[in-house]
Design an enzyme around this catalytic site. Structure first.
Site, short mmCIF file in Angstrom:
data_model
loop_
_atom_site.label_atom_id
_atom_site.label_comp_id
_atom_site.label_asym_id
_atom_site.label_seq_id
_atom_site.Cartn_x
_atom_site.Cartn_y
_atom_site.Cartn_z
N CYS B 121 0.84 -1.14 -0.06
CA CYS B 121 0.06 0.00 0.04
C CYS B 121 0.87 1.14 0.14
O CYS B 121 1.56 1.63 -1.05
CB CYS B 121 -0.91 -0.17 1.44
N ARG B 259 4.68 -7.31 -21.72
CA ARG B 259 5.71 -8.08 -21.73
C ARG B 259 7.02 -7.38 -22.98
O ARG B 259 6.24 -6.55 -23.79
CB ARG B 259 5.45 -9.47 -22.41
N ARG B 262 4.96 -7.55 -26.16
CA ARG B 262 3.58 -7.56 -26.21
C ARG B 262 2.99 -6.54 -25.27
O ARG B 262 3.44 -6.82 -24.02
CB ARG B 262 2.97 -8.79 -26.23
#
Lengths: 273, 273
Positions: B121, B259, B262
């Protein structure tokens, strides 16, 4: 300000400053048939105060590296700073306080701005400082075998397909008396644990069992499970240093890297048979 | 209180209450040679207020399901409630407010308790509500090719071995002018992004480039990158609904599931060549 921040590893920088960002822990890898001693590296998580013109804005749990950048980014992200030119100086105090001096209006001392605790984080990703010292957790006692662990993990992960569909949820399950009693999901791992604890409270379900979370075991997650008395806490992934410390203070069994047939126990392995 | 919470999927419960927890988005999957239209399911993230005896305690970003359990767990986790017996009633208002009525001392209206924003967080996992409406981000313009995207992702992930060693850090990198200019890590994904933004500010590095984060693209992450004017935001994983909304409002290019060869673009794909 003249330091060169260009890609250098965080722990390289921290180590140059003699600040450790990891520590080694002795753990026990458990399977149905074996217990193997193992050493794990855990990340240091520690509280650091952020102040603007000597007014405390908040305390945040951090990895102790690049704290001047963190302080400025934190204040920018919360809207206290709006441009680099406002920053006059950043001071780091070794006891864990970052002070940014900036040419901005002093922030209100009453913090009356309506702040939103954001998700992913979410829920009670906030704890009061005195809770960090809490030691007197009255844990309910129980022990579990690997059949229970398997049921808890598989049950929690199979309850819904939201994670597969959105890749944006954390799940949290509670196992007791041989069954998965509660399972909740949320965008924030804190929220998912809060929903499980809230359900135990609202439904009057005794916390004599184990929690499994897909999120990391940081300080507040371990603390809130200990506060309600849950004796066993299992995660798909890692604990932080403060998560381990709080588990030791409160006596919670803490297991990380859990899979249906294997987990890595950081504290009180005797509750897992 | 008499509802049965025992394992039922969150979205089953929510859908029974006619509350959607996901929505469909049209996206464009980009590779070096192709652009393919694709539908993605994104998780709904929305602000919900939590009040105790009609005093507002905070607003949290949540997936809108199991809100009564969340409200009670949230207040328990922050120390406002200490036992189930204190809870008298929980009311949910469709506009996004949860009120818990409980037999406890009324919380202080000045919120003077020192609260810690916890890690994982971490950092500025808090934003002010008015920032959610922000629309006028002055983004710096740039476009990147896949060689840049590859450099950004691989560079960020290779900067340190802390993630491999501890499984407890998020990384965030900033790419501009053909090189990885900044890379930071922290226990919290918010903190890691704050450190990168703080470094840009402290070092006077123009934000004309792309950020890559290993964390999810929730509201505050997209918002703080837009605020400093970063035009391209890339994540290893998913955006939330509010992350997508803020990207659209501010004009940020938002790419998920990235990635090296991609990525899946949720907004403004034209900045990726």
């Amino acid at each position: 300000m003249a330091q060169n921040y260009a890609p250098k590893t965080q722990h390289m920088i921290a180590e140059m400053n003699n600040t450790a960002v990891t520590r080694e822990e002795q753990t026990l890898v458990l399977t149905q048939t074996e217990r193997t001693a193992c050493q794990e590296t855990v990340l240091i998580e520690q509280p650091v105060e952020v102040a603007l013109n000597e007014i405390l804005i908040g305390t945040t749990m951090v990895m102790p590296a690049d704290l001047d950048a963190l302080a400025v980014g934190f204040l920018f992200g919360q809207g206290y700073l709006s441009a680099a030119e406002e920053v006059v100086e950043v001071l780091t105090c070794p006891e864990g306080r970052m002070t940014v001096y900036a040419r901005v209006e002093d922030p209100p001392r009453d913090r009356s701005r309506e702040m939103i605790v954001t998700s992913g984080c979410g829920g009670s990703g906030r704890i009061s400082r005195d809770m960090l010292q809490e030691q007197e957790a009255a844990l309910h006692e129980c022990s579990l075998g690997f059949a229970d662990i398997r049921g808890l993990i598989k049950g929690t992960l199979q309850v819904s397909d939201l994670s597969l569909r959105t890749h944006c949820v954390h799940a949290c399950g509670f196992w007791s008396e041989g069954e998965l009693k509660v399972c909740c999901e949320d965008v924030g791992r804190h929220n998912a644990v809060d929903k499980v604890i809230g359900t135990l409270l609202l439904e009057g379900i005794p916390p004599r069992g184990a929690v499994y979370t897909t999120g990391r075991l940081t300080s507040d997650i371990v603390l809130k499970c200990a506060r309600i008395g849950i004796p066993i806490l299992v995660s798909r992934t890692a604990p932080s240093s403060l998560g381990v410390d709080i588990a030791r203070q409160t006596g919670v069994t803490l297991a990380g890297y859990a899979r249906p047939n294997r987990l890595n126990c950081f504290n009180r392995p005797e509750r897992i048979r």
